[in-house]
Design a protein around this motif. Structure first.
Motif, PDB file in Angstrom:
ATOM      1  N   GLN A   1      12.991   4.255  -0.021  1.00 18.24           N
ATOM      2  CA  GLN A   1      12.657   2.976  -0.336  1.00 18.24           C
ATOM      3  C   GLN A   1      11.520   2.357   0.382  1.00 18.24           C
ATOM      4  OE1 GLN A   1      13.866   1.371  -3.014  1.00 18.24           O
ATOM      5  NE2 GLN A   1      12.525  -0.190  -2.666  1.00 18.24           N
ATOM      6  N   LYS A   2      11.480   2.513   1.713  1.00 16.25           N
ATOM      7  CA  LYS A   2      10.306   2.201   2.553  1.00 16.25           C
ATOM      8  C   LYS A   2       9.079   2.729   2.120  1.00 16.25           C
ATOM      9  CE  LYS A   2      12.749   0.907   6.881  1.00 16.25           C
ATOM     10  NZ  LYS A   2      12.764   1.338   8.167  1.00 16.25           N
ATOM     11  N   LYS A   3       9.193   4.023   1.469  1.00 14.26           N
ATOM     12  CA  LYS A   3       7.720   4.838   1.296  1.00 14.26           C
ATOM     13  C   LYS A   3       7.438   4.221   0.076  1.00 14.26           C
ATOM     14  CE  LYS A   3       5.939   9.216   0.505  1.00 14.26           C
ATOM     15  NZ  LYS A   3       5.975  10.624   0.309  1.00 14.26           N
ATOM     16  N   LYS A   4       8.259   3.775  -0.717  1.00 11.96           N
ATOM     17  CA  LYS A   4       8.192   3.345  -2.290  1.00 11.96           C
ATOM     18  C   LYS A   4       7.560   1.667  -2.043  1.00 11.96           C
ATOM     19  CE  LYS A   4      10.485   2.348  -6.546  1.00 11.96           C
ATOM     20  NZ  LYS A   4      11.657   2.386  -7.348  1.00 11.96           N
ATOM     21  N   ASP A   5       8.100   1.153  -0.975  1.00 12.02           N
ATOM     22  CA  ASP A   5       7.694  -0.353  -0.789  1.00 12.02           C
ATOM     23  C   ASP A   5       6.253  -0.406  -0.170  1.00 12.02           C
ATOM     24  OD1 ASP A   5      10.030  -1.357  -1.683  1.00 12.02           O
ATOM     25  OD2 ASP A   5      10.806  -1.734   0.124  1.00 12.02           O
ATOM     26  N   LYS A   6       5.909   0.709   0.533  1.00 14.99           N
ATOM     27  CA  LYS A   6       4.643   0.706   1.339  1.00 14.99           C
ATOM     28  C   LYS A   6       3.494   0.998  -0.014  1.00 14.99           C
ATOM     29  CE  LYS A   6       1.770   3.246   4.741  1.00 14.99           C
ATOM     30  NZ  LYS A   6       1.842   4.160   5.858  1.00 14.99           N
ATOM     31  N   MET A   7       4.141   1.973  -0.809  1.00 15.96           N
ATOM     32  CA  MET A   7       3.036   2.304  -1.865  1.00 15.96           C
ATOM     33  C   MET A   7       2.535   1.111  -2.805  1.00 15.96           C
ATOM     34  SD  MET A   7       4.366   6.348  -2.733  1.00 15.96           S
ATOM     35  CE  MET A   7       3.841   5.965  -4.445  1.00 15.96           C
ATOM     36  N   LEU A   8       3.841   0.234  -3.113  1.00 18.72           N
ATOM     37  CA  LEU A   8       3.353  -0.772  -3.958  1.00 18.72           C
ATOM     38  C   LEU A   8       2.580  -1.804  -3.467  1.00 18.72           C
ATOM     39  CD1 LEU A   8       4.159  -2.237  -6.434  1.00 18.72           C
ATOM     40  CD2 LEU A   8       6.523  -3.209  -5.225  1.00 18.72           C
TER      41      LEU A   8
ATOM     42  N   GLU B   1       0.311  -1.244  -0.908  1.00 18.47           N
ATOM     43  CA  GLU B   1      -0.867  -0.735  -1.024  1.00 18.47           C
ATOM     44  C   GLU B   1      -1.607  -0.949  -2.331  1.00 18.47           C
ATOM     45  OE1 GLU B   1      -0.624   3.578   0.086  1.00 18.47           O
ATOM     46  OE2 GLU B   1      -0.420   2.991   2.330  1.00 18.47           O
ATOM     47  N   ILE B   2      -0.830  -0.911  -3.560  1.00 21.22           N
ATOM     48  CA  ILE B   2      -1.250  -1.210  -4.748  1.00 21.22           C
ATOM     49  C   ILE B   2      -1.847  -2.756  -5.035  1.00 21.22           C
ATOM     50  CG2 ILE B   2      -0.691  -1.234  -7.373  1.00 21.22           C
ATOM     51  CD1 ILE B   2       0.710   1.330  -6.775  1.00 21.22           C
ATOM     52  N   VAL B   3      -0.628  -3.410  -4.601  1.00 24.55           N
ATOM     53  CA  VAL B   3      -1.101  -5.270  -4.551  1.00 24.55           C
ATOM     54  C   VAL B   3      -2.394  -5.274  -3.786  1.00 24.55           C
ATOM     55  CG1 VAL B   3       0.012  -7.100  -3.763  1.00 24.55           C
ATOM     56  CG2 VAL B   3       1.432  -5.597  -5.246  1.00 24.55           C
ATOM     57  N   VAL B   4      -2.244  -4.633  -2.577  1.00 23.28           N
ATOM     58  CA  VAL B   4      -3.531  -5.054  -1.422  1.00 23.28           C
ATOM     59  C   VAL B   4      -4.933  -4.544  -2.316  1.00 23.28           C
ATOM     60  CG1 VAL B   4      -4.815  -4.481   0.435  1.00 23.28           C
ATOM     61  CG2 VAL B   4      -2.280  -4.800   0.406  1.00 23.28           C
ATOM     62  N   SER B   5      -4.727  -3.544  -3.006  1.00 22.14           N
ATOM     63  CA  SER B   5      -6.139  -2.851  -3.786  1.00 22.14           C
ATOM     64  C   SER B   5      -6.640  -3.774  -4.699  1.00 22.14           C
ATOM     65  CB  SER B   5      -5.604  -1.489  -4.272  1.00 22.14           C
ATOM     66  OG  SER B   5      -6.787  -1.147  -4.924  1.00 22.14           O
ATOM     67  N   VAL B   6      -5.394  -4.169  -5.581  1.00 23.10           N
ATOM     68  CA  VAL B   6      -5.807  -5.027  -6.556  1.00 23.10           C
ATOM     69  C   VAL B   6      -6.413  -6.272  -6.317  1.00 23.10           C
ATOM     70  CG1 VAL B   6      -4.645  -6.412  -8.588  1.00 23.10           C
ATOM     71  CG2 VAL B   6      -4.040  -4.140  -8.279  1.00 23.10           C
ATOM     72  N   ILE B   7      -5.681  -6.799  -5.244  1.00 25.96           N
ATOM     73  CA  ILE B   7      -6.064  -8.377  -4.676  1.00 25.96           C
ATOM     74  C   ILE B   7      -7.589  -7.919  -4.155  1.00 25.96           C
ATOM     75  CG2 ILE B   7      -6.136  -9.945  -2.856  1.00 25.96           C
ATOM     76  CD1 ILE B   7      -2.891  -9.562  -3.206  1.00 25.96           C
ATOM     77  N   THR B   8      -7.903  -7.058  -3.428  1.00 26.96           N
ATOM     78  CA  THR B   8      -9.242  -6.719  -3.076  1.00 26.96           C
ATOM     79  C   THR B   8     -10.284  -6.495  -4.015  1.00 26.96           C
ATOM     80  OG1 THR B   8      -8.211  -5.384  -1.096  1.00 26.96           O
ATOM     81  CG2 THR B   8     -10.628  -5.044  -1.682  1.00 26.96           C
ATOM     82  N   SER B   9      -9.775  -5.947  -5.078  1.00 29.03           N
ATOM     83  CA  SER B   9     -10.727  -5.719  -6.386  1.00 29.03           C
ATOM     84  C   SER B   9     -11.040  -7.324  -7.025  1.00 29.03           C
ATOM     85  CB  SER B   9     -10.224  -4.887  -7.278  1.00 29.03           C
ATOM     86  OG  SER B   9      -9.994  -3.521  -6.737  1.00 29.03           O
TER      87      SER B   9
END
Length: 148
Positions: A2-9, A11-19
């Motif tokens: 679950q921690k790995k899944k949360d971390k991946m999520l 990272e995706i959110v940060v990437s979208v916000i950065t874009s």
């Protein structure tokens, strides 16, 4: 797991916000630059006007690097929404900084070529009778040429 899944999520959110921040930064700069050019055109078109034509310093302030304070040649965008000269921001990061040179907020070290500002710089240089900037080859093409 679950921690790995949360971390991946995350990272995706940060990437979208950065874009989104990068796109927002480009839009803000374009709007400001467009307004500036419209004002300059109105002043230039007014033959009887005693108003001072906007000087070069005002016209180019969006084309200048926040680090070098010079017109950029290879503008890149950081996730702080500001555009910098590639070599200057690379030196900034090489010195160990992981914050924005302008806002001092934490930034990602990913450099995104700012093609919009590059085009505005090219237009400015043409209007002033200056030579065009050299075209920057993608890294893959540069490496292939160096190997041959």
């Amino acid at each position: 797991f679950q921690k790995k899944k949360d971390k991946m999520l995350l990272e995706i959110v940060v990437s979208v916000i950065t874009s989104v921040l990068c796109v927002f930064g480009i839009v803000v700069v374009l709007n400001r630059y467009e307004n500036l050019l419209l004002v300059k055109k109105k002043v230039d078109d007014s033959k009887d006007s005693t108003e001072k034509v906007i000087d070069d310093d005002e016209e180019i302030k969006y084309l200048v690097c926040g680090i070098t304070h010079e017109i950029m040649h290879d503008p890149v965008l950081l996730n702080d929404g500001h555009t910098y000269e590639r070599s200057a921001v690379e030196q900034w990061f090489a010195a160990g900084h992981r914050t924005s040179p302008v806002t001092r907020q934490q930034v990602d070290t990913k450099l995104v070529p700012n093609l919009v500002i590059r085009g505005l710089i090219d237009d400015y240089r043409k209007r002033k009778g200056l030579s065009a900037l050299p075209t920057r080859l993608p890294i893959e093409r540069q490496q292939a040429q160096q190997q041959t």
